[in-house]
Design an enzyme around this catalytic site. Structure first.
Site, PDB file in Angstrom:
ATOM      1  N   PRO A 101     -15.641 -19.034  40.722  1.00 15.15           N
ATOM      2  CA  PRO A 101     -14.495 -19.827  40.257  1.00 15.15           C
ATOM      3  C   PRO A 101     -13.586 -20.176  41.433  1.00 15.15           C
ATOM      4  O   PRO A 101     -13.199 -19.293  42.203  1.00 15.15           O
ATOM      5  CB  PRO A 101     -13.780 -18.886  39.280  1.00 15.15           C
ATOM      6  CG  PRO A 101     -14.805 -17.877  38.890  1.00 15.15           C
ATOM      7  CD  PRO A 101     -15.700 -17.704  40.077  1.00 15.15           C
ATOM      8  N   GLN A 178     -14.438 -19.496  32.716  1.00 15.80           N
ATOM      9  CA  GLN A 178     -13.504 -18.397  32.959  1.00 15.80           C
ATOM     10  C   GLN A 178     -12.160 -18.744  32.325  1.00 15.80           C
ATOM     11  O   GLN A 178     -11.564 -19.774  32.649  1.00 15.80           O
ATOM     12  CB  GLN A 178     -13.314 -18.153  34.454  1.00 15.80           C
ATOM     13  CG  GLN A 178     -12.458 -16.921  34.756  1.00 15.80           C
ATOM     14  CD  GLN A 178     -12.111 -16.799  36.229  1.00 15.80           C
ATOM     15  OE1 GLN A 178     -11.265 -17.545  36.735  1.00 15.80           O
ATOM     16  NE2 GLN A 178     -12.746 -15.867  36.925  1.00 15.80           N
ATOM     17  N   TYR A 259      -2.546 -12.051  37.553  1.00 14.04           N
ATOM     18  CA  TYR A 259      -2.239 -12.908  36.424  1.00 14.04           C
ATOM     19  C   TYR A 259      -1.945 -12.039  35.189  1.00 14.04           C
ATOM     20  O   TYR A 259      -1.915 -10.820  35.284  1.00 14.04           O
ATOM     21  CB  TYR A 259      -3.373 -13.901  36.187  1.00 14.04           C
ATOM     22  CG  TYR A 259      -3.609 -14.804  37.386  1.00 14.04           C
ATOM     23  CD1 TYR A 259      -2.568 -15.569  37.906  1.00 14.04           C
ATOM     24  CD2 TYR A 259      -4.839 -14.863  38.037  1.00 14.04           C
ATOM     25  CE1 TYR A 259      -2.746 -16.384  39.027  1.00 14.04           C
ATOM     26  CE2 TYR A 259      -5.029 -15.678  39.155  1.00 14.04           C
ATOM     27  CZ  TYR A 259      -3.978 -16.427  39.643  1.00 14.04           C
ATOM     28  OH  TYR A 259      -4.161 -17.209  40.750  1.00 14.04           O
ATOM     29  N   ARG A 307     -13.419 -10.250  35.016  1.00 10.62           N
ATOM     30  CA  ARG A 307     -13.068 -10.133  36.439  1.00 10.62           C
ATOM     31  C   ARG A 307     -11.894  -9.168  36.563  1.00 10.62           C
ATOM     32  O   ARG A 307     -10.875  -9.320  35.875  1.00 10.62           O
ATOM     33  CB  ARG A 307     -12.688 -11.491  37.035  1.00 10.62           C
ATOM     34  CG  ARG A 307     -12.114 -11.374  38.444  1.00 10.62           C
ATOM     35  CD  ARG A 307     -12.015 -12.698  39.180  1.00 10.62           C
ATOM     36  NE  ARG A 307     -13.285 -13.011  39.811  1.00 10.62           N
ATOM     37  CZ  ARG A 307     -13.444 -13.940  40.767  1.00 10.62           C
ATOM     38  NH1 ARG A 307     -12.405 -14.647  41.182  1.00 10.62           N
ATOM     39  NH2 ARG A 307     -14.618 -14.168  41.300  1.00 10.62           N
ATOM     40  N   ARG A 401     -15.966 -20.146  49.110  1.00 11.83           N
ATOM     41  CA  ARG A 401     -15.643 -21.183  50.098  1.00 11.83           C
ATOM     42  C   ARG A 401     -16.856 -21.869  50.711  1.00 11.83           C
ATOM     43  O   ARG A 401     -16.806 -23.085  50.955  1.00 11.83           O
ATOM     44  CB  ARG A 401     -14.744 -20.572  51.179  1.00 11.83           C
ATOM     45  CG  ARG A 401     -13.368 -20.196  50.624  1.00 11.83           C
ATOM     46  CD  ARG A 401     -12.543 -19.397  51.599  1.00 11.83           C
ATOM     47  NE  ARG A 401     -11.296 -18.950  50.974  1.00 11.83           N
ATOM     48  CZ  ARG A 401     -10.440 -18.129  51.548  1.00 11.83           C
ATOM     49  NH1 ARG A 401     -10.692 -17.649  52.761  1.00 11.83           N
ATOM     50  NH2 ARG A 401      -9.334 -17.779  50.919  1.00 11.83           N
TER      51      ARG A 401
END
Length: 453
Positions: A101, A178, A259, A307, A401
Protein backbone atom coordinates in the site's frame (compact mmCIF):
# COMPACT_ATOMS: atom_id res chain seq x y z
CA UNK A 1 36.40 8.55 8.73
CA UNK A 2 34.18 8.10 11.80
CA UNK A 3 31.06 9.06 9.87
CA UNK A 4 31.79 6.56 7.10
CA UNK A 5 32.87 3.80 9.46
CA UNK A 6 29.85 4.19 11.73
CA UNK A 7 27.55 2.83 9.03
CA UNK A 8 29.61 -0.35 8.72
CA UNK A 9 29.71 -0.70 12.49
CA UNK A 10 25.92 -0.44 12.72
CA UNK A 11 25.53 -3.08 10.01
CA UNK A 12 27.83 -5.47 11.84
CA UNK A 13 26.11 -4.80 15.17
CA UNK A 14 22.69 -5.43 13.61
CA UNK A 15 23.89 -8.69 12.06
CA UNK A 16 25.31 -9.76 15.41
CA UNK A 17 21.99 -9.01 17.13
CA UNK A 18 20.09 -11.04 14.53
CA UNK A 19 22.46 -13.96 14.92
CA UNK A 20 22.31 -13.86 18.71
CA UNK A 21 18.52 -13.64 18.62
CA UNK A 22 18.37 -16.76 16.46
CA UNK A 23 20.52 -18.84 18.79
CA UNK A 24 18.88 -17.58 21.96
CA UNK A 25 15.45 -18.48 20.55
CA UNK A 26 16.29 -21.54 18.48
CA UNK A 27 13.16 -23.29 19.80
CA UNK A 28 11.22 -20.85 17.62
CA UNK A 29 12.48 -22.70 14.54
CA UNK A 30 12.28 -26.33 15.61
CA UNK A 31 8.95 -26.76 13.82
CA UNK A 32 10.64 -25.98 10.50
CA UNK A 33 11.52 -28.92 8.30
CA UNK A 34 15.20 -29.85 8.28
CA UNK A 35 15.91 -28.17 4.93
CA UNK A 36 14.39 -24.86 5.98
CA UNK A 37 15.90 -25.05 9.46
CA UNK A 38 19.38 -25.40 7.94
CA UNK A 39 18.76 -22.49 5.58
CA UNK A 40 17.43 -20.33 8.42
CA UNK A 41 20.54 -21.14 10.47
CA UNK A 42 22.92 -20.25 7.66
CA UNK A 43 21.18 -16.95 6.87
CA UNK A 44 20.28 -15.99 10.45
CA UNK A 45 22.25 -12.72 10.49
CA UNK A 46 20.67 -11.45 7.22
CA UNK A 47 24.24 -10.80 6.03
CA UNK A 48 24.37 -14.15 4.21
CA UNK A 49 21.74 -14.12 1.47
CA UNK A 50 20.31 -16.53 -1.07
CA UNK A 51 22.81 -15.57 -3.76
CA UNK A 52 25.67 -15.54 -1.23
CA UNK A 53 24.85 -19.17 -0.49
CA UNK A 54 24.68 -19.97 -4.20
CA UNK A 55 28.24 -18.74 -4.63
CA UNK A 56 29.35 -21.05 -1.83
CA UNK A 57 27.36 -24.15 -2.83
CA UNK A 58 25.26 -23.99 -5.98
CA UNK A 59 24.09 -27.58 -5.65
CA UNK A 60 22.85 -27.03 -2.11
CA UNK A 61 20.81 -23.98 -3.11
CA UNK A 62 19.32 -25.71 -6.15
CA UNK A 63 18.35 -28.69 -4.01
CA UNK A 64 16.63 -26.37 -1.52
CA UNK A 65 14.86 -24.47 -4.31
CA UNK A 66 13.53 -27.76 -5.71
CA UNK A 67 12.36 -28.83 -2.25
CA UNK A 68 10.61 -25.49 -1.63
CA UNK A 69 8.99 -25.54 -5.08
CA UNK A 70 7.57 -28.99 -4.39
CA UNK A 71 6.30 -27.83 -0.98
CA UNK A 72 4.51 -25.00 -2.79
CA UNK A 73 2.78 -27.34 -5.23
CA UNK A 74 5.17 -27.08 -8.17
CA UNK A 75 7.30 -29.83 -9.76
CA UNK A 76 10.47 -30.56 -7.79
CA UNK A 77 12.70 -28.33 -9.90
CA UNK A 78 14.77 -25.30 -8.85
CA UNK A 79 12.59 -22.18 -8.80
CA UNK A 80 13.49 -18.90 -7.07
CA UNK A 81 11.39 -18.99 -3.86
CA UNK A 82 9.84 -15.61 -4.67
CA UNK A 83 8.17 -17.17 -7.74
CA UNK A 84 6.43 -20.02 -5.92
CA UNK A 85 2.66 -19.81 -5.38
CA UNK A 86 1.00 -19.12 -2.04
CA UNK A 87 -2.58 -19.69 -0.91
CA UNK A 88 -4.82 -18.43 1.89
CA UNK A 89 -8.42 -19.65 2.21
CA UNK A 90 -9.63 -20.02 -1.39
CA UNK A 91 -7.26 -17.42 -2.84
CA UNK A 92 -4.15 -18.53 -4.71
CA UNK A 93 -1.37 -16.03 -5.45
CA UNK A 94 0.96 -16.81 -8.34
CA UNK A 95 4.05 -15.64 -6.43
CA UNK A 96 5.26 -14.14 -3.14
CA UNK A 97 5.72 -10.52 -4.31
CA UNK A 98 3.25 -7.91 -3.08
CA UNK A 99 2.87 -4.32 -4.23
CA UNK A 100 2.69 -2.57 -0.87
CA UNK A 101 0.00 0.00 0.00
CA UNK A 102 1.41 3.37 -1.05
CA UNK A 103 -0.54 6.58 -0.46
CA UNK A 104 -0.94 8.56 -3.68
CA UNK A 105 -3.08 11.41 -2.30
CA UNK A 106 -4.69 11.98 -5.70
CA UNK A 107 -8.45 11.60 -5.13
CA UNK A 108 -11.13 14.26 -5.15
CA UNK A 109 -13.72 13.59 -2.42
CA UNK A 110 -12.27 10.10 -2.02
CA UNK A 111 -13.06 9.07 -5.62
CA UNK A 112 -10.31 7.07 -7.42
CA UNK A 113 -10.02 8.40 -10.97
CA UNK A 114 -8.00 7.43 -14.05
CA UNK A 115 -4.74 8.04 -12.20
CA UNK A 116 -5.56 5.11 -9.92
CA UNK A 117 -6.75 3.04 -12.88
CA UNK A 118 -3.35 3.48 -14.54
CA UNK A 119 -1.33 3.33 -11.31
CA UNK A 120 -2.79 0.04 -10.05
CA UNK A 121 -3.34 -1.43 -13.49
CA UNK A 122 0.28 -0.94 -14.53
CA UNK A 123 1.53 -2.58 -11.35
CA UNK A 124 -0.81 -5.50 -11.91
CA UNK A 125 0.82 -5.93 -15.32
CA UNK A 126 4.21 -5.81 -13.59
CA UNK A 127 4.20 -9.40 -12.39
CA UNK A 128 3.46 -9.18 -8.64
CA UNK A 129 1.09 -11.75 -7.18
CA UNK A 130 -0.89 -9.25 -5.10
CA UNK A 131 -1.46 -5.52 -5.57
CA UNK A 132 -2.67 -3.44 -2.62
CA UNK A 133 -4.65 -0.24 -2.70
CA UNK A 134 -3.39 2.56 -0.51
CA UNK A 135 -5.18 3.00 2.82
CA UNK A 136 -8.80 3.58 1.77
CA UNK A 137 -10.70 5.69 4.27
CA UNK A 138 -14.09 4.68 5.62
CA UNK A 139 -15.57 8.18 6.00
CA UNK A 140 -14.70 11.75 5.00
CA UNK A 141 -13.34 12.54 8.48
CA UNK A 142 -11.25 9.34 8.37
CA UNK A 143 -8.95 10.78 5.70
CA UNK A 144 -5.31 11.61 6.31
CA UNK A 145 -5.38 14.34 3.64
CA UNK A 146 -7.96 15.85 1.28
CA UNK A 147 -6.47 13.66 -1.47
CA UNK A 148 -7.00 10.31 0.26
CA UNK A 149 -9.04 7.53 -1.31
CA UNK A 150 -12.39 6.54 0.15
CA UNK A 151 -15.07 3.87 0.14
CA UNK A 152 -17.93 5.54 1.98
CA UNK A 153 -20.35 5.80 -0.95
CA UNK A 154 -21.49 3.79 -3.95
CA UNK A 155 -19.82 6.07 -6.52
CA UNK A 156 -16.47 5.23 -4.94
CA UNK A 157 -17.39 1.54 -4.92
CA UNK A 158 -18.16 1.65 -8.64
CA UNK A 159 -14.88 3.45 -9.39
CA UNK A 160 -12.95 0.79 -7.48
CA UNK A 161 -14.91 -1.96 -9.24
CA UNK A 162 -13.80 -0.60 -12.62
CA UNK A 163 -10.16 -0.91 -11.50
CA UNK A 164 -10.58 -4.35 -9.95
CA UNK A 165 -12.44 -5.66 -13.00
CA UNK A 166 -9.64 -4.45 -15.26
CA UNK A 167 -6.95 -6.14 -13.15
CA UNK A 168 -8.87 -9.41 -13.14
CA UNK A 169 -9.58 -9.29 -16.88
CA UNK A 170 -6.15 -8.20 -18.06
CA UNK A 171 -3.70 -9.77 -15.58
CA UNK A 172 -3.20 -12.73 -13.28
CA UNK A 173 -2.65 -10.50 -10.24
CA UNK A 174 -5.02 -10.33 -7.29
CA UNK A 175 -6.14 -7.08 -5.66
CA UNK A 176 -6.21 -6.27 -1.93
CA UNK A 177 -8.21 -3.52 -0.24
CA UNK A 178 -6.70 -1.86 2.83
CA UNK A 179 -9.22 -0.03 5.01
CA UNK A 180 -8.28 2.50 7.66
CA UNK A 181 -9.12 5.61 9.65
CA UNK A 182 -6.57 8.38 10.17
CA UNK A 183 -7.70 9.28 13.69
CA UNK A 184 -5.27 11.78 15.30
CA UNK A 185 -3.11 11.91 12.14
CA UNK A 186 -5.93 13.21 9.96
CA UNK A 187 -6.58 16.59 8.33
CA UNK A 188 -2.99 17.04 7.14
CA UNK A 189 -1.23 18.13 3.98
CA UNK A 190 -0.48 15.94 0.96
CA UNK A 191 2.49 13.63 1.38
CA UNK A 192 4.79 15.64 -0.88
CA UNK A 193 3.97 18.86 0.97
CA UNK A 194 4.60 19.17 4.74
CA UNK A 195 3.86 15.60 5.66
CA UNK A 196 1.85 15.05 8.89
CA UNK A 197 1.40 18.82 9.32
CA UNK A 198 -2.10 20.38 9.42
CA UNK A 199 -3.77 22.05 6.46
CA UNK A 200 -3.43 25.82 6.14
CA UNK A 201 -7.23 25.96 6.01
CA UNK A 202 -10.23 23.67 5.74
CA UNK A 203 -9.30 21.34 8.58
CA UNK A 204 -11.95 18.93 9.85
CA UNK A 205 -12.48 17.77 13.46
CA UNK A 206 -10.48 14.75 14.60
CA UNK A 207 -11.24 11.88 16.96
CA UNK A 208 -8.80 9.63 18.82
CA UNK A 209 -8.67 7.29 21.82
CA UNK A 210 -7.34 10.17 23.93
CA UNK A 211 -7.14 13.95 23.43
CA UNK A 212 -3.47 13.92 22.41
CA UNK A 213 -2.19 15.79 19.35
CA UNK A 214 0.21 13.91 17.07
CA UNK A 215 2.59 16.87 17.03
CA UNK A 216 2.96 20.41 18.35
CA UNK A 217 1.18 21.89 15.33
CA UNK A 218 -1.41 19.17 14.88
CA UNK A 219 -5.01 19.58 15.89
CA UNK A 220 -6.09 18.33 19.31
CA UNK A 221 -8.48 15.40 18.69
CA UNK A 222 -11.59 14.71 20.72
CA UNK A 223 -11.56 11.57 22.87
CA UNK A 224 -13.95 9.02 21.40
CA UNK A 225 -17.15 8.08 23.15
CA UNK A 226 -18.80 4.68 22.83
CA UNK A 227 -21.18 6.24 20.32
CA UNK A 228 -18.17 7.33 18.24
CA UNK A 229 -16.84 3.78 18.36
CA UNK A 230 -20.15 2.42 17.16
CA UNK A 231 -20.18 4.84 14.24
CA UNK A 232 -16.58 4.11 13.24
CA UNK A 233 -17.13 0.34 13.46
CA UNK A 234 -20.23 0.64 11.29
CA UNK A 235 -18.33 2.82 8.80
CA UNK A 236 -15.71 0.08 8.51
CA UNK A 237 -18.39 -2.55 7.99
CA UNK A 238 -20.14 -0.53 5.29
CA UNK A 239 -16.82 0.06 3.49
CA UNK A 240 -15.95 -3.65 3.66
CA UNK A 241 -19.34 -4.56 2.20
CA UNK A 242 -18.73 -2.14 -0.67
CA UNK A 243 -15.26 -3.62 -1.12
CA UNK A 244 -16.71 -7.09 -1.46
CA UNK A 245 -19.22 -5.77 -4.01
CA UNK A 246 -16.35 -4.16 -5.94
CA UNK A 247 -14.71 -7.59 -6.21
CA UNK A 248 -11.58 -7.16 -4.11
CA UNK A 249 -9.85 -10.48 -3.42
CA UNK A 250 -8.40 -9.62 -0.01
CA UNK A 251 -9.19 -7.25 2.85
CA UNK A 252 -6.68 -5.70 5.24
CA UNK A 253 -7.44 -3.71 8.38
CA UNK A 254 -4.90 -0.95 9.05
CA UNK A 255 -3.92 -1.03 12.73
CA UNK A 256 -0.45 0.52 12.35
CA UNK A 257 1.46 3.79 12.03
CA UNK A 258 -0.41 5.85 14.59
CA UNK A 259 -3.73 5.98 12.77
CA UNK A 260 -6.95 5.51 14.73
CA UNK A 261 -6.84 1.77 15.52
CA UNK A 262 -3.09 1.90 16.04
CA UNK A 263 -3.60 4.81 18.44
CA UNK A 264 -5.80 2.54 20.56
CA UNK A 265 -3.11 -0.16 20.68
CA UNK A 266 -0.15 2.12 21.48
CA UNK A 267 0.24 3.02 25.18
CA UNK A 268 1.79 6.35 24.24
CA UNK A 269 -1.39 7.50 22.49
CA UNK A 270 -4.04 5.65 24.49
CA UNK A 271 -4.38 7.06 28.00
CA UNK A 272 -7.97 6.05 28.61
CA UNK A 273 -9.05 4.85 32.04
CA UNK A 274 -12.06 2.80 30.88
CA UNK A 275 -12.36 -0.68 29.33
CA UNK A 276 -10.49 0.53 26.23
CA UNK A 277 -7.32 1.74 27.95
CA UNK A 278 -4.67 0.59 30.38
CA UNK A 279 -3.64 -3.03 29.74
CA UNK A 280 -2.65 -4.31 26.32
CA UNK A 281 -5.80 -6.44 26.26
CA UNK A 282 -7.96 -3.35 26.87
CA UNK A 283 -6.08 -1.29 24.28
CA UNK A 284 -6.68 -4.00 21.66
CA UNK A 285 -10.36 -4.36 22.52
CA UNK A 286 -11.75 -1.89 19.99
CA UNK A 287 -9.45 -2.85 17.07
CA UNK A 288 -10.41 -6.49 17.62
CA UNK A 289 -14.09 -5.52 17.74
CA UNK A 290 -13.73 -3.80 14.37
CA UNK A 291 -11.87 -6.76 12.92
CA UNK A 292 -14.51 -9.25 14.05
CA UNK A 293 -17.25 -7.06 12.60
CA UNK A 294 -15.42 -7.02 9.26
CA UNK A 295 -14.78 -10.75 9.29
CA UNK A 296 -18.52 -11.29 9.83
CA UNK A 297 -19.42 -9.48 6.58
CA UNK A 298 -16.36 -10.19 4.43
CA UNK A 299 -16.84 -13.31 2.26
CA UNK A 300 -15.50 -16.31 4.16
CA UNK A 301 -13.58 -17.66 1.18
CA UNK A 302 -11.51 -14.46 0.91
CA UNK A 303 -8.53 -13.75 3.21
CA UNK A 304 -8.24 -10.98 5.78
CA UNK A 305 -5.04 -9.51 7.18
CA UNK A 306 -4.09 -6.86 9.73
CA UNK A 307 -1.22 -4.40 9.47
CA UNK A 308 0.39 -3.69 12.85
CA UNK A 309 3.28 -1.62 14.14
CA UNK A 310 5.30 -4.38 15.78
CA UNK A 311 7.53 -1.91 17.63
CA UNK A 312 6.96 1.73 18.55
CA UNK A 313 10.72 2.46 18.68
CA UNK A 314 10.09 4.79 21.63
CA UNK A 315 10.46 4.50 25.42
CA UNK A 316 7.26 3.27 27.03
CA UNK A 317 5.84 2.07 23.72
CA UNK A 318 4.95 -1.37 22.44
CA UNK A 319 7.75 -3.80 21.62
CA UNK A 320 7.94 -7.01 19.64
CA UNK A 321 6.94 -8.90 22.80
CA UNK A 322 3.62 -7.05 22.66
CA UNK A 323 3.37 -7.65 18.92
CA UNK A 324 3.45 -11.41 19.44
CA UNK A 325 0.48 -11.20 21.81
CA UNK A 326 -1.38 -8.80 19.51
CA UNK A 327 -0.89 -11.24 16.63
CA UNK A 328 -2.23 -14.11 18.76
CA UNK A 329 -5.42 -12.20 19.49
CA UNK A 330 -5.99 -11.38 15.84
CA UNK A 331 -5.29 -14.99 14.88
CA UNK A 332 -7.93 -16.08 17.40
CA UNK A 333 -10.32 -13.65 15.69
CA UNK A 334 -9.78 -15.53 12.38
CA UNK A 335 -7.12 -13.26 10.91
CA UNK A 336 -5.22 -15.08 8.15
CA UNK A 337 -2.02 -13.01 7.97
CA UNK A 338 -0.20 -10.28 9.89
CA UNK A 339 1.31 -7.47 7.80
CA UNK A 340 4.30 -6.58 9.98
CA UNK A 341 5.38 -2.96 9.90
CA UNK A 342 6.68 -0.80 12.77
CA UNK A 343 6.91 2.73 14.10
CA UNK A 344 5.21 5.94 13.00
CA UNK A 345 3.03 5.86 16.12
CA UNK A 346 4.80 8.82 17.73
CA UNK A 347 7.07 11.62 16.62
CA UNK A 348 9.50 10.45 19.30
CA UNK A 349 10.17 7.18 17.49
CA UNK A 350 13.82 6.43 16.76
CA UNK A 351 13.85 3.39 14.46
CA UNK A 352 17.04 1.48 13.71
CA UNK A 353 16.90 1.50 9.92
CA UNK A 354 18.65 -0.86 7.54
CA UNK A 355 17.82 -3.29 4.77
CA UNK A 356 15.07 -5.70 5.81
CA UNK A 357 15.10 -4.00 9.24
CA UNK A 358 11.52 -5.03 10.09
CA UNK A 359 11.84 -8.61 8.88
CA UNK A 360 12.91 -10.00 12.30
CA UNK A 361 9.52 -8.93 13.66
CA UNK A 362 7.72 -10.81 10.86
CA UNK A 363 9.98 -13.80 11.53
CA UNK A 364 9.18 -13.88 15.23
CA UNK A 365 5.43 -13.53 14.77
CA UNK A 366 5.28 -16.18 12.05
CA UNK A 367 7.29 -18.76 13.92
CA UNK A 368 6.01 -18.14 17.45
CA UNK A 369 2.35 -17.47 16.75
CA UNK A 370 1.97 -19.85 13.83
CA UNK A 371 0.36 -17.36 11.45
CA UNK A 372 1.36 -16.27 7.97
CA UNK A 373 3.21 -12.96 7.79
CA UNK A 374 3.95 -10.27 5.23
CA UNK A 375 7.40 -8.69 5.59
CA UNK A 376 7.81 -5.05 4.64
CA UNK A 377 10.43 -2.35 5.05
CA UNK A 378 13.63 -1.74 3.04
CA UNK A 379 13.12 -4.90 0.96
CA UNK A 380 14.26 -3.82 -2.47
CA UNK A 381 16.22 -6.62 -4.16
CA UNK A 382 15.08 -10.03 -5.46
CA UNK A 383 17.78 -11.54 -3.26
CA UNK A 384 16.05 -10.07 -0.19
CA UNK A 385 12.73 -11.67 -1.12
CA UNK A 386 14.26 -15.07 -1.88
CA UNK A 387 16.21 -15.04 1.40
CA UNK A 388 13.18 -14.08 3.52
CA UNK A 389 10.76 -16.55 1.96
CA UNK A 390 13.19 -19.47 1.77
CA UNK A 391 14.16 -19.06 5.44
CA UNK A 392 10.54 -19.01 6.59
CA UNK A 393 10.87 -15.49 7.98
CA UNK A 394 7.71 -14.47 6.14
CA UNK A 395 5.36 -15.93 3.56
CA UNK A 396 5.08 -12.81 1.41
CA UNK A 397 7.21 -9.70 0.87
CA UNK A 398 5.80 -6.23 0.23
CA UNK A 399 7.83 -4.01 -2.09
CA UNK A 400 6.89 -0.34 -1.85
CA UNK A 401 9.15 2.40 -3.24
CA UNK A 402 10.85 0.18 -5.84
CA UNK A 403 7.40 -0.32 -7.37
CA UNK A 404 6.94 3.44 -7.59
CA UNK A 405 10.17 3.69 -9.58
CA UNK A 406 9.49 0.55 -11.63
CA UNK A 407 5.95 -0.84 -12.01
CA UNK A 408 7.47 -3.94 -13.64
CA UNK A 409 9.91 -4.66 -10.81
CA UNK A 410 8.82 -8.30 -10.51
CA UNK A 411 9.16 -9.03 -14.23
CA UNK A 412 12.60 -7.41 -14.25
CA UNK A 413 13.60 -9.41 -11.15
CA UNK A 414 12.70 -12.65 -12.93
CA UNK A 415 14.84 -11.68 -15.91
CA UNK A 416 17.77 -10.76 -13.65
CA UNK A 417 17.56 -14.19 -12.00
CA UNK A 418 17.26 -15.99 -15.32
CA UNK A 419 13.81 -17.28 -14.44
CA UNK A 420 11.62 -17.55 -17.53
CA UNK A 421 8.54 -19.15 -15.94
CA UNK A 422 6.83 -15.88 -15.02
CA UNK A 423 3.96 -14.73 -17.23
CA UNK A 424 4.39 -11.46 -19.12
CA UNK A 425 1.52 -9.66 -20.83
CA UNK A 426 1.55 -11.12 -24.37
CA UNK A 427 1.76 -7.61 -25.77
CA UNK A 428 5.15 -7.19 -24.05
CA UNK A 429 6.82 -10.49 -24.97
CA UNK A 430 9.20 -8.95 -27.50
CA UNK A 431 10.43 -6.65 -24.75
CA UNK A 432 10.94 -9.68 -22.50
CA UNK A 433 13.07 -11.39 -25.13
CA UNK A 434 15.25 -8.33 -25.66
CA UNK A 435 15.69 -7.75 -21.92
CA UNK A 436 16.81 -11.34 -21.44
CA UNK A 437 19.28 -11.04 -24.36
CA UNK A 438 20.68 -7.80 -22.97
CA UNK A 439 21.14 -9.30 -19.52
CA UNK A 440 22.82 -12.39 -20.98
CA UNK A 441 25.26 -10.22 -22.95
CA UNK A 442 26.00 -8.11 -19.88
CA UNK A 443 26.73 -11.25 -17.87
CA UNK A 444 29.12 -12.53 -20.53
CA UNK A 445 30.91 -9.20 -20.59
CA UNK A 446 31.30 -9.29 -16.82
CA UNK A 447 32.70 -12.82 -16.96
CA UNK A 448 35.09 -11.98 -19.84
CA UNK A 449 36.22 -8.37 -19.36
CA UNK A 450 38.98 -8.90 -21.93
CA UNK A 451 36.27 -8.73 -24.59
CA UNK A 452 36.56 -4.94 -24.30
CA UNK A 453 40.32 -5.03 -24.84
Amino acid sequence: YEAERSVDVLKIQNAARNSTEWFENVARYTALEAEQFAYSLLTRSQRISHENLRLRDTGFVQQLEGWFAQKSGLPAQPVPPMFTPFSLRDLALKNRVVVSPMAQYSCNDGLPDDFYFVHLGSRAHGGAGLVFTEMVCVSPDARITPGCAGLWNDAQRDAWKRIVDYVHARSSAKVALQLGHAGPKGSTQLGWQQIDEPLASGNWPLIAPSPLAYGPRNQLPRAMTRADMDRVRDDFVAAAERGAQAGFDWLELHCAHGYLLSAFICPLTNQRDDDYGGSLANRCRFPLEVFRALRAVWPQERPMSVRISAHDWAPGGNTDDDAVQIARWFKDASCDLIDVSSGQTTRNARPVYGRMYQTPFADRIRNEVGIATLAVGAIFEPDHVNSIVMAGRADLCAIARPHLADPYWTLHAAAQLGYTGIDWPPQYLTGKAQLERNLARAAQTTERPEAHG
